[in-house]
Each structure stands twice: as C-alpha cells, then as structure tokens.
Scaffold this motif. Sequence first.
Motif, PDB file in Angstrom:
ATOM      1  N   TRP A 103      35.370  32.016  35.569  1.00 51.35           N
ATOM      2  CA  TRP A 103      36.406  32.079  36.563  1.00 51.35           C
ATOM      3  C   TRP A 103      37.311  33.215  36.525  1.00 51.35           C
ATOM      4  O   TRP A 103      37.474  33.973  37.442  1.00 51.35           O
ATOM      5  N   LYS A 104      37.819  33.524  35.322  1.00 50.62           N
ATOM      6  CA  LYS A 104      38.571  34.721  35.026  1.00 50.62           C
ATOM      7  C   LYS A 104      37.977  35.935  35.462  1.00 50.62           C
ATOM      8  O   LYS A 104      38.469  36.819  35.984  1.00 50.62           O
ATOM      9  N   GLU A 105      36.568  35.971  34.882  1.00 48.65           N
ATOM     10  CA  GLU A 105      35.810  37.176  35.478  1.00 48.65           C
ATOM     11  C   GLU A 105      35.489  37.372  36.885  1.00 48.65           C
ATOM     12  O   GLU A 105      35.673  38.465  37.277  1.00 48.65           O
ATOM     13  N   ILE A 106      35.231  36.345  37.439  1.00 44.62           N
ATOM     14  CA  ILE A 106      35.070  36.232  38.816  1.00 44.62           C
ATOM     15  C   ILE A 106      36.382  36.783  39.493  1.00 44.62           C
ATOM     16  O   ILE A 106      36.276  37.547  40.474  1.00 44.62           O
ATOM     17  N   ASP A 107      37.549  36.320  39.100  1.00 45.42           N
ATOM     18  CA  ASP A 107      38.851  36.630  39.846  1.00 45.42           C
ATOM     19  C   ASP A 107      38.961  38.086  39.473  1.00 45.42           C
ATOM     20  O   ASP A 107      39.667  38.973  40.168  1.00 45.42           O
ATOM     21  N   ASP A 108      38.845  38.754  38.257  1.00 46.79           N
ATOM     22  CA  ASP A 108      38.979  39.991  37.868  1.00 46.79           C
ATOM     23  C   ASP A 108      37.998  40.958  38.780  1.00 46.79           C
ATOM     24  O   ASP A 108      38.443  41.978  39.154  1.00 46.79           O
ATOM     25  N   LYS A 109      36.934  40.432  39.152  1.00 48.51           N
ATOM     26  CA  LYS A 109      36.053  41.275  39.800  1.00 48.51           C
ATOM     27  C   LYS A 109      36.489  41.533  41.326  1.00 48.51           C
ATOM     28  O   LYS A 109      36.421  42.278  41.951  1.00 48.51           O
ATOM     29  N   ARG A 110      36.887  40.240  41.738  1.00 52.64           N
ATOM     30  CA  ARG A 110      37.335  39.880  43.048  1.00 52.64           C
ATOM     31  C   ARG A 110      38.668  41.092  43.182  1.00 52.64           C
ATOM     32  O   ARG A 110      38.684  41.655  44.292  1.00 52.64           O
ATOM     33  N   ASP A 111      39.680  41.080  42.448  1.00 55.08           N
ATOM     34  CA  ASP A 111      40.804  41.776  42.340  1.00 55.08           C
ATOM     35  C   ASP A 111      40.551  42.944  42.364  1.00 55.08           C
ATOM     36  O   ASP A 111      41.123  44.298  43.127  1.00 55.08           O
ATOM     37  N   ARG A 112      39.596  43.651  41.747  1.00 51.81           N
ATOM     38  CA  ARG A 112      39.317  45.168  41.795  1.00 51.81           C
ATOM     39  C   ARG A 112      38.526  45.737  42.736  1.00 51.81           C
ATOM     40  O   ARG A 112      38.531  46.675  43.324  1.00 51.81           O
ATOM     41  N   GLY A 113      37.855  44.688  43.544  1.00 53.22           N
ATOM     42  CA  GLY A 113      37.241  44.924  44.714  1.00 53.22           C
ATOM     43  C   GLY A 113      38.375  45.137  46.089  1.00 53.22           C
ATOM     44  O   GLY A 113      38.134  45.552  47.069  1.00 53.22           O
TER      45      GLY A 113
END
Length: 80
Positions: A69-79
């Motif tokens: 979930w942290k990786e998913i959130d990080d990718k979403r934030d970078r987008g």
Amino acid sequence: MEVVAAWEKVSACRMLNAEVRCAVELWCYAPRKLTAGACVDRLSLALSLNDSRDERVQEAQEEMSKELWKEIDDKRDRGK
C-alpha cells in the motif's frame, strides 16, 4: 463455470503423499498480469494468506500489505 467443472473432475479430498503438502487455489483472474517474474505477485500472495491462523503468517502478511500500500500511495502521489 467450465473451468471449475474441469477442476472438480481432477481434485481429490485426500493427500496423495503424506510427506509433501501443498494447497491449490483457483483464482478468478490471471495473476501473471500483475507480475513480470516467475513468482506470484505480492497482492495475490497477501490475499491468499488472509485466512491463515498462524500468527507468524499473519504478521508477515500484514507487513507485506503495508509495504504494498505504501508503494501504491507513493506512485499515486508522484502521478499528481
């Protein structure tokens, strides 16, 4: 469902070898779409461990899910 009917024909309720134990799961999606390697993806693995009663497995599953979930959130934030 044709796949389930085919699976039921070959499944057995007893172990064929008492020394080797494994579980076979029938998933409703193709997990290969979620991974680039030869191993199962972390999401599918985490979901398959949800019903485990072993505390060590539960802890590992929770840790893996948090990292995912942290990786998913990080990718979403970078987008953004």
